[in-house]
Structure formats: structure tokens, C-alpha cells
Design a protein around this motif. Structure first.
Motif, PDB file in Angstrom:
ATOM      1  N   ILE A  83       0.838  -1.203   0.000  1.00 19.13           N
ATOM      2  CA  ILE A  83       0.000   0.000   0.000  1.00 19.13           C
ATOM      3  C   ILE A  83       0.874   1.254   0.000  1.00 19.13           C
ATOM      4  N   ARG A  84       1.951   1.237   0.777  1.00 21.48           N
ATOM      5  CA  ARG A  84       2.864   2.392   0.803  1.00 21.48           C
ATOM      6  C   ARG A  84       3.568   2.579  -0.544  1.00 21.48           C
ATOM      7  N   VAL A  85       3.970   1.488  -1.143  1.00 16.13           N
ATOM      8  CA  VAL A  85       4.626   1.569  -2.450  1.00 16.13           C
ATOM      9  C   VAL A  85       3.666   2.129  -3.494  1.00 16.13           C
ATOM     10  N   VAL A  86       2.435   1.666  -3.472  1.00 14.73           N
ATOM     11  CA  VAL A  86       1.428   2.177  -4.409  1.00 14.73           C
ATOM     12  C   VAL A  86       1.219   3.665  -4.196  1.00 14.73           C
ATOM     13  N   GLY A  87       1.094   4.077  -2.925  1.00 11.20           N
ATOM     14  CA  GLY A  87       0.877   5.494  -2.631  1.00 11.20           C
ATOM     15  C   GLY A  87       2.018   6.378  -3.110  1.00 11.20           C
ATOM     16  N   ALA A  88       3.238   5.854  -3.068  1.00 13.75           N
ATOM     17  CA  ALA A  88       4.401   6.629  -3.508  1.00 13.75           C
ATOM     18  C   ALA A  88       4.562   6.615  -5.026  1.00 13.75           C
ATOM     19  N   THR A  89       4.071   5.573  -5.678  1.00 13.15           N
ATOM     20  CA  THR A  89       4.317   5.395  -7.109  1.00 13.15           C
ATOM     21  C   THR A  89       3.206   5.956  -7.988  1.00 13.15           C
ATOM     22  N   LEU A  90       1.968   5.875  -7.539  1.00 11.95           N
ATOM     23  CA  LEU A  90       0.855   6.329  -8.376  1.00 11.95           C
ATOM     24  C   LEU A  90       0.994   7.784  -8.847  1.00 11.95           C
ATOM     25  N   PRO A  91       1.403   8.730  -7.990  1.00 10.73           N
ATOM     26  CA  PRO A  91       1.554  10.103  -8.490  1.00 10.73           C
ATOM     27  C   PRO A  91       2.568  10.207  -9.629  1.00 10.73           C
ATOM     28  N   ILE A  92       3.623   9.407  -9.556  1.00 16.62           N
ATOM     29  CA  ILE A  92       4.632   9.400 -10.623  1.00 16.62           C
ATOM     30  C   ILE A  92       4.029   8.856 -11.911  1.00 16.62           C
ATOM     31  N   PHE A  93       3.328   7.736 -11.807  1.00 14.60           N
ATOM     32  CA  PHE A  93       2.705   7.141 -12.981  1.00 14.60           C
ATOM     33  C   PHE A  93       1.655   8.071 -13.595  1.00 14.60           C
ATOM     34  N   ARG A  94       0.907   8.754 -12.743  1.00 16.51           N
ATOM     35  CA  ARG A  94      -0.116   9.672 -13.268  1.00 16.51           C
ATOM     36  C   ARG A  94       0.515  10.839 -14.018  1.00 16.51           C
ATOM     37  N   ARG A  95       1.589  11.362 -13.480  1.00 17.28           N
ATOM     38  CA  ARG A  95       2.278  12.456 -14.180  1.00 17.28           C
ATOM     39  C   ARG A  95       2.794  11.990 -15.532  1.00 17.28           C
ATOM     40  N   GLN A  96       3.291  10.769 -15.566  1.00 17.44           N
ATOM     41  CA  GLN A  96       3.824  10.209 -16.815  1.00 17.44           C
ATOM     42  C   GLN A  96       2.715   9.816 -17.793  1.00 17.44           C
ATOM     43  N   GLN A  97       1.514   9.581 -17.241  1.00 14.27           N
ATOM     44  CA  GLN A  97       0.395   9.014 -18.004  1.00 14.27           C
ATOM     45  C   GLN A  97       0.733   7.609 -18.514  1.00 14.27           C
ATOM     46  N   LEU A  98       1.508   6.892 -17.746  1.00 17.66           N
ATOM     47  CA  LEU A  98       1.829   5.497 -18.033  1.00 17.66           C
ATOM     48  C   LEU A  98       2.633   4.921 -16.866  1.00 17.66           C
ATOM     49  N   GLY A  99       2.756   3.613 -16.884  1.00 13.73           N
ATOM     50  CA  GLY A  99       3.500   2.897 -15.853  1.00 13.73           C
ATOM     51  C   GLY A  99       2.743   1.637 -15.482  1.00 13.73           C
ATOM     52  N   ASN A 100       3.431   0.684 -14.897  1.00 17.53           N
ATOM     53  CA  ASN A 100       2.743  -0.537 -14.500  1.00 17.53           C
ATOM     54  C   ASN A 100       3.319  -1.120 -13.217  1.00 17.53           C
ATOM     55  N   PHE A 101       2.456  -1.788 -12.481  1.00 20.78           N
ATOM     56  CA  PHE A 101       2.830  -2.547 -11.302  1.00 20.78           C
ATOM     57  C   PHE A 101       2.798  -4.037 -11.650  1.00 20.78           C
ATOM     58  N   VAL A 102       3.790  -4.762 -11.163  1.00 26.04           N
ATOM     59  CA  VAL A 102       3.745  -6.220 -11.213  1.00 26.04           C
ATOM     60  C   VAL A 102       4.058  -6.713  -9.807  1.00 26.04           C
ATOM     61  N   SER A 103       3.126  -7.429  -9.210  1.00 23.19           N
ATOM     62  CA  SER A 103       3.290  -7.893  -7.830  1.00 23.19           C
ATOM     63  C   SER A 103       3.412  -9.404  -7.793  1.00 23.19           C
ATOM     64  N   VAL A 104       4.356  -9.890  -7.003  1.00 23.64           N
ATOM     65  CA  VAL A 104       4.498 -11.327  -6.794  1.00 23.64           C
ATOM     66  C   VAL A 104       3.589 -11.715  -5.638  1.00 23.64           C
ATOM     67  N   VAL A 105       2.596 -12.542  -5.926  1.00 23.26           N
ATOM     68  CA  VAL A 105       1.626 -12.957  -4.910  1.00 23.26           C
ATOM     69  C   VAL A 105       1.795 -14.457  -4.646  1.00 23.26           C
ATOM     70  N   SER A 106       0.718 -15.211  -4.581  1.00 22.51           N
ATOM     71  CA  SER A 106       0.840 -16.628  -4.244  1.00 22.51           C
ATOM     72  C   SER A 106      -0.272 -17.431  -4.892  1.00 22.51           C
ATOM     73  N   VAL A 107       0.066 -18.629  -5.352  1.00 26.48           N
ATOM     74  CA  VAL A 107      -0.947 -19.527  -5.895  1.00 26.48           C
ATOM     75  C   VAL A 107      -1.916 -19.977  -4.809  1.00 26.48           C
ATOM     76  N   ALA A 108      -1.549 -19.805  -3.541  1.00 25.81           N
ATOM     77  CA  ALA A 108      -2.394 -20.265  -2.437  1.00 25.81           C
ATOM     78  C   ALA A 108      -3.749 -19.582  -2.417  1.00 25.81           C
ATOM     79  N   ALA A 109      -3.868 -18.402  -3.014  1.00 28.26           N
ATOM     80  CA  ALA A 109      -5.167 -17.734  -3.091  1.00 28.26           C
ATOM     81  C   ALA A 109      -6.090 -18.432  -4.078  1.00 28.26           C
TER      82      ALA A 109
END
Length: 249
Positions: free
Chosen positions: A116-142
Motif C-alpha cells: 500500500i505504501r509503495v502504491v501510494g508513492a508510485t501512483l503520483p509518478i505514474f499519473r504524471r507520466q500518463q503510463l506505468g505498470n505494477f507487477v506484484s508477486v503474490v501466491s498460488v495459495a489464493a
């Protein structure tokens, strides 16, 4: 697109595999680490022949530090094209009945709140750029829960849901968000589990549950991350790519 990648947890076993894979495709790779500066520096020297590699101290428990690390790198590098979240806590695999509140707080604070903290810090940068992507490593357990995996699976399920929310709400700004869900991987924490957690007979039983009859590698997960981070996946968002050799079938 900005050809700079930031990998949270980049000094770890799986994170380092991701950094190595991205080094061949991105101009700059920020190797995010919490305390293992020596490992981050060694990795930067290793992949430095293929890209500009920069160790960046980033403690997920420090909201101000997360903002400073991400904003500082973006300013120096000229933007961020992909933010990869591979951070996590070294955990055991107790059943739910054996998990105390302190253990829950640790994984949720570091992994879910960290993301959540990483998203909060990164979204303003991505919005200014009008592009960007997140890739998160999660788990097959879900998607196919193995008993004893709740400490890992619960916060990662939250990360996965937040990724979908980002995809739905932020797509109008050219922002994508996707997830990679590994199965049993012989890298990082998975490698420790394979060595120390259960007997060889138990792991053989697990191996036989997998359609491909083998455990995965860090590089195989890293390839999936690299694909979702790339322009080849520019019309893919809000998705979870399961990399488990058929474990969840």
C-alpha cells in the motif's frame, strides 16, 4: 515509456532473479533492499554490464522512507516504467490455529501495508507520466490453498485485490497492474522450505501433485514478471498469471 524498473525486495532470492531478468530489457534497474546492502551492491555489480543498476534502501515499514526512496530514484532516473513488488517476510508454515496476533501483524504490516505504501508513492509518478505498470508477486495459495500457508497467502490475497482495484481505477491514466502467482519455487523462501521444512517424502508427494512433476525456478517466475512489465503485455491489466507447473489444477 520510461525504461527504468524498480524492484522492491530486489536483493532477495526471487527478487534477484527478477532483477537479472529485467537487466536485459530495461535501461536502469533499482534494486530495492531493506537491510542487505552488501547483497544489493553485489547484485548491482553482477548485472551492471547489462544496465545501470542502482541499490536503493527501502524499508517497507517506514512510510516516509518508501516515498523518499521511490521519488528520489524517479527524479534521478527520469521516471519509472515498472514497479515490481517482490518484498516479503521470512515466515514458517503454521496452521491458522497456531498463528498469534504478532505474526499476523508482522506479515500484514510488511507485505500488505508495505505494498500500500509503495502504491501510494508510485501512483503520483505514474499519473504524471500518463503510463506505468505494477507487477506484484503474490501466491498460488489464493487459488489453490495448501494447508499451513495462511501467513503467506492472506496478505498476498490483499495485494492481489488491490492490484485489480488499481487496474480498474487507474487504467484511464495509462496505468496497468498485474500479478504473478508462483507455486512451489526453488528460490528465495521456497528454497529454504524445500531444504528444511519437511521430509523428502513429503516434498516428493507435493512434486507428484504438480502436472509437470517438478518445482519451478526463480528464473521462470522472473520471465513471467518481465513479460507483464513489458510492452508485449500493454493490453493486459488486472490479471494474475499463475506460474505453478499445474499445481493448482
Amino acid at each position: 515509456m520510461s525504461r527504468n524498473a524498480f524492484v522492491i525486495g530486489g536483493s532477495g532470492g526471487l527478487g534477484s532473479a527478477i532483477c537479472r531478468r529485467l537487466a536485459g530489457e530495461w535501461d536502469t534497474v533499482a534494486i530495492g533492499y531493506r537491510s542487505r546492502a552488501d547483497m544489493a551492491q553485489a547484485l548491482a555489480e553482477e548485472i551492471g554490464a547489462h544496465c545501470a543498476a542502482v541499490p536503493v534502501q527501502c524499508d517497507l515499514g517506514d512510510a516516509g522512507g518508501v516515498i523518499k526512496a521511490i521519488a528520489g530514484f524517479a527524479e534521478k532516473a527520469g521516471g519509472i516504467g515498472t514497479m515490481v513488488f517482490a518484498g516479503g517476510v521470512s515466515i514458517k508454515q503454521p496452521f491458522v490455529s497456531k498463528i498469534g496476533e504478532a505474526a499476523w501483524r508482522e506479515v500484514i504490516e510488511t507485505e500488505l501495508m508495505g505494498f500500500i505504501r509503495v502504491v501510494g508513492a508510485t501512483l503520483p509518478i505514474f499519473r504524471r507520466q500518463q503510463l506505468g505498470n505494477f507487477v506484484s508477486v503474490v501466491s498460488v495459495a489464493a487459488h489453490s490453498y495448501p494447508p499451513g500457508d495462511a501467513l503467506s497467502a492472506v496478505p498476498k490475497a490483499g495485494i492481489e485485490m488491490l492490484g485489480r482495484a488499481i487496474a480498474k481505477e487507474e487504467g484511464r491514466f495509462g496505468i496497468r497492474a498485474n500479478m504473478v502467482a508462483p507455486g512451489i519455487i526453488d528460490a528465495g523462501l521456497g528454497a529454504i522450505f524445500l531444504k528444511d521444512l519437511y521430509s523428502e517424502e513429503i516434498w516428493e508427494t507435493q512434486r507428484n501433485r504438480i502436472a509437470l512433476r517438478r518445482f519451478g525456478t526463480g528464473d521462470e517466475v522472473a520471465q513471467a514478471v518481465a513479460f507483464l512489465a513489458s510492452e508485449q503485455a500493454r493490453y493486459i491489466t488486472g490479471q494474475t498469471l499463475i506460474v505453478d507447473g499445474g499445481f493448482s489444477l
